[in-house]
Motif scaffolding. Structure first.
Motif, PDB file in Angstrom:
ATOM      1  N   ASN A 189      35.097 -25.829  -0.050  1.00  0.00           N
ATOM      2  CA  ASN A 189      35.111 -25.205   1.278  1.00  0.00           C
ATOM      3  C   ASN A 189      35.685 -26.119   2.361  1.00  0.00           C
ATOM      4  N   GLU A 190      36.368 -27.189   1.951  1.00  0.00           N
ATOM      5  CA  GLU A 190      36.965 -28.097   2.931  1.00  0.00           C
ATOM      6  C   GLU A 190      38.110 -27.397   3.665  1.00  0.00           C
ATOM      7  N   ILE A 191      38.176 -27.615   4.971  1.00  0.00           N
ATOM      8  CA  ILE A 191      39.263 -27.066   5.781  1.00  0.00           C
ATOM      9  C   ILE A 191      40.431 -28.054   5.750  1.00  0.00           C
ATOM     10  N   LEU A 192      41.604 -27.608   5.312  1.00  0.00           N
ATOM     11  CA  LEU A 192      42.759 -28.482   5.231  1.00  0.00           C
ATOM     12  C   LEU A 192      43.175 -28.931   6.628  1.00  0.00           C
ATOM     13  N   PHE A 193      43.612 -30.181   6.721  1.00  0.00           N
ATOM     14  CA  PHE A 193      44.013 -30.732   8.015  1.00  0.00           C
ATOM     15  C   PHE A 193      45.364 -30.179   8.439  1.00  0.00           C
ATOM     16  N   THR A 194      45.459 -29.802   9.674  1.00  0.00           N
ATOM     17  CA  THR A 194      46.732 -29.421  10.278  1.00  0.00           C
ATOM     18  C   THR A 194      46.915 -30.239  11.551  1.00  0.00           C
ATOM     19  N   ILE A 195      48.166 -30.549  11.864  1.00  0.00           N
ATOM     20  CA  ILE A 195      48.435 -31.334  13.070  1.00  0.00           C
ATOM     21  C   ILE A 195      48.002 -30.529  14.292  1.00  0.00           C
ATOM     22  N   PRO A 196      47.153 -31.100  15.149  1.00  0.00           N
ATOM     23  CA  PRO A 196      46.705 -30.367  16.341  1.00  0.00           C
ATOM     24  C   PRO A 196      47.878 -30.013  17.253  1.00  0.00           C
ATOM     25  N   SER A 197      47.761 -28.906  17.946  1.00  0.00           N
ATOM     26  CA  SER A 197      48.787 -28.467  18.884  1.00  0.00           C
ATOM     27  C   SER A 197      48.158 -28.257  20.253  1.00  0.00           C
ATOM     28  N   VAL A 198      48.857 -28.722  21.277  1.00  0.00           N
ATOM     29  CA  VAL A 198      48.381 -28.592  22.653  1.00  0.00           C
ATOM     30  C   VAL A 198      49.423 -27.840  23.464  1.00  0.00           C
ATOM     31  N   ASP A 199      49.036 -26.721  24.021  1.00  0.00           N
ATOM     32  CA  ASP A 199      49.927 -25.890  24.826  1.00  0.00           C
ATOM     33  C   ASP A 199      49.733 -26.265  26.296  1.00  0.00           C
ATOM     34  N   LEU A 200      50.742 -26.896  26.894  1.00  0.00           N
ATOM     35  CA  LEU A 200      50.619 -27.343  28.283  1.00  0.00           C
ATOM     36  C   LEU A 200      50.721 -26.193  29.280  1.00  0.00           C
ATOM     37  N   ALA A 201      51.004 -24.976  28.790  1.00  0.00           N
ATOM     38  CA  ALA A 201      50.996 -23.823  29.690  1.00  0.00           C
ATOM     39  C   ALA A 201      49.577 -23.358  29.966  1.00  0.00           C
ATOM     40  N   LEU A 202      48.633 -23.835  29.173  1.00  0.00           N
ATOM     41  CA  LEU A 202      47.235 -23.459  29.383  1.00  0.00           C
ATOM     42  C   LEU A 202      46.675 -24.180  30.603  1.00  0.00           C
ATOM     43  N   PRO A 203      45.684 -23.608  31.261  1.00  0.00           N
ATOM     44  CA  PRO A 203      45.038 -24.315  32.369  1.00  0.00           C
ATOM     45  C   PRO A 203      44.292 -25.542  31.829  1.00  0.00           C
ATOM     46  N   PRO A 204      44.122 -26.571  32.665  1.00  0.00           N
ATOM     47  CA  PRO A 204      43.443 -27.788  32.208  1.00  0.00           C
ATOM     48  C   PRO A 204      42.088 -27.521  31.554  1.00  0.00           C
ATOM     49  N   SER A 205      41.383 -26.528  32.029  1.00  0.00           N
ATOM     50  CA  SER A 205      40.069 -26.246  31.439  1.00  0.00           C
ATOM     51  C   SER A 205      40.178 -25.893  29.967  1.00  0.00           C
ATOM     52  N   SER A 206      41.356 -25.385  29.548  1.00  0.00           N
ATOM     53  CA  SER A 206      41.575 -25.037  28.145  1.00  0.00           C
ATOM     54  C   SER A 206      42.313 -26.132  27.384  1.00  0.00           C
ATOM     55  N   SER A 207      43.251 -26.822  28.040  1.00  0.00           N
ATOM     56  CA  SER A 207      44.056 -27.835  27.341  1.00  0.00           C
ATOM     57  C   SER A 207      43.317 -29.156  27.164  1.00  0.00           C
ATOM     58  N   LEU A 208      42.451 -29.522  28.136  1.00  0.00           N
ATOM     59  CA  LEU A 208      41.755 -30.806  28.043  1.00  0.00           C
ATOM     60  C   LEU A 208      40.874 -30.921  26.796  1.00  0.00           C
ATOM     61  N   PRO A 209      40.102 -29.898  26.438  1.00  0.00           N
ATOM     62  CA  PRO A 209      39.320 -30.004  25.194  1.00  0.00           C
ATOM     63  C   PRO A 209      40.201 -30.190  23.969  1.00  0.00           C
ATOM     64  N   LEU A 210      41.381 -29.553  23.956  1.00  0.00           N
ATOM     65  CA  LEU A 210      42.297 -29.699  22.829  1.00  0.00           C
ATOM     66  C   LEU A 210      42.832 -31.128  22.746  1.00  0.00           C
ATOM     67  N   ILE A 211      43.206 -31.686  23.888  1.00  0.00           N
ATOM     68  CA  ILE A 211      43.719 -33.055  23.934  1.00  0.00           C
ATOM     69  C   ILE A 211      42.638 -34.040  23.522  1.00  0.00           C
ATOM     70  N   ARG A 212      41.431 -33.837  24.036  1.00  0.00           N
ATOM     71  CA  ARG A 212      40.321 -34.732  23.706  1.00  0.00           C
ATOM     72  C   ARG A 212      40.049 -34.716  22.203  1.00  0.00           C
ATOM     73  N   ALA A 213      40.027 -33.533  21.617  1.00  0.00           N
ATOM     74  CA  ALA A 213      39.742 -33.411  20.187  1.00  0.00           C
ATOM     75  C   ALA A 213      40.871 -34.020  19.358  1.00  0.00           C
ATOM     76  N   ALA A 214      42.128 -33.788  19.760  1.00  0.00           N
ATOM     77  CA  ALA A 214      43.264 -34.314  19.006  1.00  0.00           C
ATOM     78  C   ALA A 214      43.314 -35.835  19.068  1.00  0.00           C
ATOM     79  N   ALA A 215      43.070 -36.388  20.256  1.00  0.00           N
ATOM     80  CA  ALA A 215      43.106 -37.838  20.416  1.00  0.00           C
ATOM     81  C   ALA A 215      42.006 -38.507  19.602  1.00  0.00           C
TER      82      ALA A 215
END
Length: 261
Positions: free
Chosen positions: A55-81
């Motif tokens: 049941n392991e989830i295969l790793f995929t390269i995280p993607s960050v859409d800069l068109a999203l508002p910061p409230s949505s993009s910041l969690p993605l950046i934090r998780a990817a970093a």
């Protein structure tokens, strides 16, 4: 050809650099085997992945859409970093035409006739513009020196006051200057987002690190008659705050995760 016992890596390196032709020059000469100076010290293969977990989830390269508002993009950046330190940015300010133009211009420079490009060849990595084949693991092989199968046009744009870029080859000058301008703006935006993701304020990293897009490395990998015996680069961590990498359709880049994959 000299016997193996008579091989002198220092002499071979001096002869190679004196030709001012780079790896591209070897290919143009029609070589059919890799010179000892370029032989990798050991086979370079991907590290084996850990056994699969149910049941392991295969790793995929995280993607960050800069068109999203910061409230949505910041969690993605934090998780990817935090997860791998490497992520794919979409809807950024560097348009595809500018990227394509820069990549095409760099290729055009590296494929100029030898009589033209050799004028820019500078084995020592000094000055604002250098064109050379840079050793990536000197002094650690039986031959004493080790070169990658690539040529590099390296441009230093800063820090202010800006260096004199009069030596930037005309074949790629305008395209690289435009690309550097746009990627620097992207870098400043990413520094602000990373700062906010760290919770230290939007301008903290930019004030501390002077994000100015200081160094551009334009690598060129000519075809190789024995690709399994050479490397384009060794494992490394870039020494800068972060790297903006232009993605193309050629594979080969690998990222090592914390768990060894």
């Amino acid at each position: 050809m000299a016997a193996a016992d008579d091989y002198d890596a220092a002499v071979a390196l001096a002869v190679f650099q004196a030709a001012r032709a780079g790896v591209r020059g070897l290919v143009e000469c029609g070589i059919t085997s890799v010179p000892p100076l370029f032989l990798a010290p050991e086979p370079r293969t991907s590290s084996p992945s850990p056994p699969p977990v149910e049941n392991e989830i295969l790793f995929t390269i995280p993607s960050v859409d800069l068109a999203l508002p910061p409230s949505s993009s910041l969690p993605l950046i934090r998780a990817a970093a935090r997860s791998c330190g490497f992520f794919h940015v979409t809807n950024h300010s560097v348009d595809a035409a500018t990227v394509d133009s820069a990549v095409s211009a760099v290729r055009a420079f590296h494929e100029l006739p030898l009589t033209v490009r050799s004028a820019f060849y500078t084995p020592a990595s000094v000055g604002s513009v250098t064109y050379s084949t840079i050793p990536i693991q000197p002094g650690k092989t039986s031959a004493g020196r080790f070169l990658p199968w690539r040529d590099t046009l390296q441009v230093r744009f800063g820090p202010p006051p800006a260096p004199d870029l009069v030596h930037l080859p005309p074949a790629c000058r305008d395209a690289l200057l435009k690309y550097q301008l746009l990627t620097t703006e992207l870098g400043k935006k990413m520094a602000g987002l990373l700062s906010e993701a760290l919770g230290v304020g939007a301008e903290r990293l930019e004030r501390a690190m002077q994000v100015e897009g200081l160094l551009m490395a334009c690598h060129y990998y000519p075809p190789c008659p024995e690709p399994a015996r050479v490397v384009g680069s060794l494992e490394h961590t870039d020494p800068s705050l972060f790297t903006v990498l232009a993605q193309d359709g050629v594979g080969g880049l690998q990222v090592r995760l914390h768990d060894g994959r």
